[in-house]
Write a protein that holds these residues in place. Sequence first.
Motif, PDB file in Angstrom:
ATOM      1  N   ASP A 169      38.326  10.424  84.430  1.00  0.00           N
ATOM      2  CA  ASP A 169      39.150  11.136  83.517  1.00  0.00           C
ATOM      3  C   ASP A 169      40.581  10.756  83.229  1.00  0.00           C
ATOM      4  O   ASP A 169      40.925   9.963  83.954  1.00  0.00           O
ATOM      5  CB  ASP A 169      39.054  12.671  83.962  1.00  0.00           C
ATOM      6  N   TYR A 193      37.997   8.159  80.640  1.00  0.00           N
ATOM      7  CA  TYR A 193      39.529   8.286  81.001  1.00  0.00           C
ATOM      8  C   TYR A 193      40.496   8.065  79.852  1.00  0.00           C
ATOM      9  O   TYR A 193      41.706   8.457  80.094  1.00  0.00           O
ATOM     10  CB  TYR A 193      39.824   7.394  82.155  1.00  0.00           C
ATOM     11  N   HIS A 219      49.276  23.430  79.024  1.00  0.00           N
ATOM     12  CA  HIS A 219      50.296  22.903  80.224  1.00  0.00           C
ATOM     13  C   HIS A 219      51.537  23.909  79.896  1.00  0.00           C
ATOM     14  O   HIS A 219      52.267  23.762  78.629  1.00  0.00           O
ATOM     15  CB  HIS A 219      50.554  21.837  80.637  1.00  0.00           C
ATOM     16  N   SER A 261      43.358  11.946  84.397  1.00  0.00           N
ATOM     17  CA  SER A 261      44.369  12.546  85.496  1.00  0.00           C
ATOM     18  C   SER A 261      44.968  11.425  86.093  1.00  0.00           C
ATOM     19  O   SER A 261      46.374  11.666  86.174  1.00  0.00           O
ATOM     20  CB  SER A 261      43.646  13.256  86.483  1.00  0.00           C
ATOM     21  N   ASP A 262      44.413  10.201  86.292  1.00  0.00           N
ATOM     22  CA  ASP A 262      45.190   9.051  86.659  1.00  0.00           C
ATOM     23  C   ASP A 262      46.217   8.378  85.639  1.00  0.00           C
ATOM     24  O   ASP A 262      47.209   8.058  86.122  1.00  0.00           O
ATOM     25  CB  ASP A 262      44.186   7.952  87.176  1.00  0.00           C
ATOM     26  N   TYR A 290      48.052  15.264  87.341  1.00  0.00           N
ATOM     27  CA  TYR A 290      47.288  16.125  88.048  1.00  0.00           C
ATOM     28  C   TYR A 290      47.967  17.195  88.695  1.00  0.00           C
ATOM     29  O   TYR A 290      49.094  16.974  89.078  1.00  0.00           O
ATOM     30  CB  TYR A 290      46.137  15.442  88.887  1.00  0.00           C
ATOM     31  N   THR A 291      47.396  18.149  89.076  1.00  0.00           N
ATOM     32  CA  THR A 291      47.707  19.289  89.736  1.00  0.00           C
ATOM     33  C   THR A 291      47.472  19.305  91.300  1.00  0.00           C
ATOM     34  O   THR A 291      46.194  19.021  91.420  1.00  0.00           O
ATOM     35  CB  THR A 291      47.649  20.621  89.077  1.00  0.00           C
ATOM     36  N   ASP A 292      48.583  19.034  92.214  1.00  0.00           N
ATOM     37  CA  ASP A 292      48.129  18.647  93.802  1.00  0.00           C
ATOM     38  C   ASP A 292      47.666  20.006  94.221  1.00  0.00           C
ATOM     39  O   ASP A 292      47.480  21.239  93.350  1.00  0.00           O
ATOM     40  CB  ASP A 292      49.178  18.116  94.337  1.00  0.00           C
ATOM     41  N   TRP A 317      38.234   5.542  87.812  1.00  0.00           N
ATOM     42  CA  TRP A 317      38.584   6.467  87.037  1.00  0.00           C
ATOM     43  C   TRP A 317      37.564   7.113  86.235  1.00  0.00           C
ATOM     44  O   TRP A 317      36.741   6.569  85.515  1.00  0.00           O
ATOM     45  CB  TRP A 317      39.687   5.963  86.179  1.00  0.00           C
ATOM     46  N   PHE A 330      52.491  19.738  89.738  1.00  0.00           N
ATOM     47  CA  PHE A 330      51.903  18.798  88.722  1.00  0.00           C
ATOM     48  C   PHE A 330      52.634  17.702  88.863  1.00  0.00           C
ATOM     49  O   PHE A 330      53.831  17.480  88.829  1.00  0.00           O
ATOM     50  CB  PHE A 330      52.099  19.237  87.197  1.00  0.00           C
TER      51      PHE A 330
END
Length: 542
Positions: free
Chosen positions: A255, A304, A331, A257-258, A262-264, A253, A269
């Motif tokens: 950041d 993270y 967002h 995002s986990d 996150y945006t795939d 980890w 999202f």
Amino acid sequence: MSLRERLLFLVEHYDERQRDVLMKQEVENMLTRRLPMTIYRIEGMSRENLRISGLHGERFPYLRIQSKQAEANVGVLYIISEDRKRIYLTMMEMASPFHQKEIRFLTPDHHRILKDEDIVIGTSIEATEFEEGAALYIPYNVEDFPTERQLKEDLIIMMQFYEQYLNVHAQEKQMTSDKDLIHHIYHYLKGTGFYYELSDVANVYFSLKTKPFVILSGVSGTGKTKIAQLFAESIGASEDNGQIALLPVRPDWSDSSDLIGYTDLKGEFRKGLFLKMIERALNNPSKPYIIILDEMNVARVEHYLSDILSVIESRKWKEGRIVTYPLLPGHKSFRDVYLPANLFVIGTINMDETTHSFSQKLLDRTNTIEFNTIKLDAFDFLLEEEREKPSTQVIQLQSQFLHLKDVYHQYRELVQEITIELIKINDILAQMDLQIGYRVRDEVCFYMVYAIKSGMFTFDQAFDFQILQKVLPRIGGSDYNTLEGLKELYHYSTSTVLDEVVDTAILEAEQIRFPKSGRKLMDMIKRFDRYGYTSFWASTTY
């Protein structure tokens, strides 16, 4: 006639009742009989449970809907403004606006419902009193009046929030004190076969009340993760009801995002479990939600968790509730999501060669609670009777203080006494360039007030925990100033000078002021004496 037609009838003809006797009867009949009957016919609006009354104000009519079982003087009202241009669907306290802030806090945000002070009923004294009592409201302009379907949907939503508030209000009357709840949590943990001192359970409780982020440290096998899970269960949070989430931290980890999402590759999202828990907590503000970050230092916490830590620090009061800056301000779908006051984060850590250390920035933002006691012969749990989980409302566990001014006026002498002690400690820490700042001072004061006013701790007992959790984790090094600083802190904690031969030093807990801190300081000094380096995180084997 529909609900819509009957409300508009009152708007159109209410003033005519003063000039026309027949119209007066029609208006009276509409307000007191026909309109209540129309509402009784709406699904869920039971005559058995609700009392609906049409009433006259000084210059305006209103319809009051109240539960027959509720003792609280709170109800749902339709109010027609004095100028007959607006109708409000409101939830308010009729006697006084005493619970207005509480109602707003306990009600989830909804795009149809307003919580501000902009309701305008009229200029009479009674209209002003109603405006002050309105906690929630939906405004309708008569010239652009909504459909029958919309009116019914709004009423059902408002009634759901009304029932939710009444349930919480009823449970608050049965709510235990902090002291009683801590004893319950202690016996609940004890009944599962895990041994923790009552003071340790109280310490976790007050630490979470001080700030909704704590770290549990200690050697492997002491039940750090388990106490977090059992603590949550003891106040009604479980995996079954979705109020607890266990997130094992991964070494990769880097950041948030986990955790958050996150945006795939498709541009969609993907919400992380942390964000899902936030949404659940926002939708159920009266219930506690707990996230456990297990083995949180297998990755660098500052990488993270930095976004979340920054948002926690932005907590402030708004209309009687605690809010933060948005978690995802840019967002399009989640830009208004913030960390709710009923969400608590508990991190567990092990300190060994496979884990990362913590920065001073992180240590300043939490209470670090150490669990190193293992009592294998604690069999009392086999004799414990199973206990019911109390109905714990988040109001009891959440922070009451965010800024020093929140606590200073009521507990001025205590704050000043705490500050005197912290200045003494800062004079010692100065030689190591590790002085504590305003944030630590404020949080120590909050913790001390909670702990002392509950009757669980004396001043010295509570301050002992705070030295151990807010001061000592900052200290580590191999230089002369570190060793001298530790010895001075030991003298401050125990009022005794450490022997020159450290290995023969004996700490008599009954005779010293801060025994927990004294033991830890002796441990750190002995490690320095043996290895030439010391840290709060490294335990010593004799």
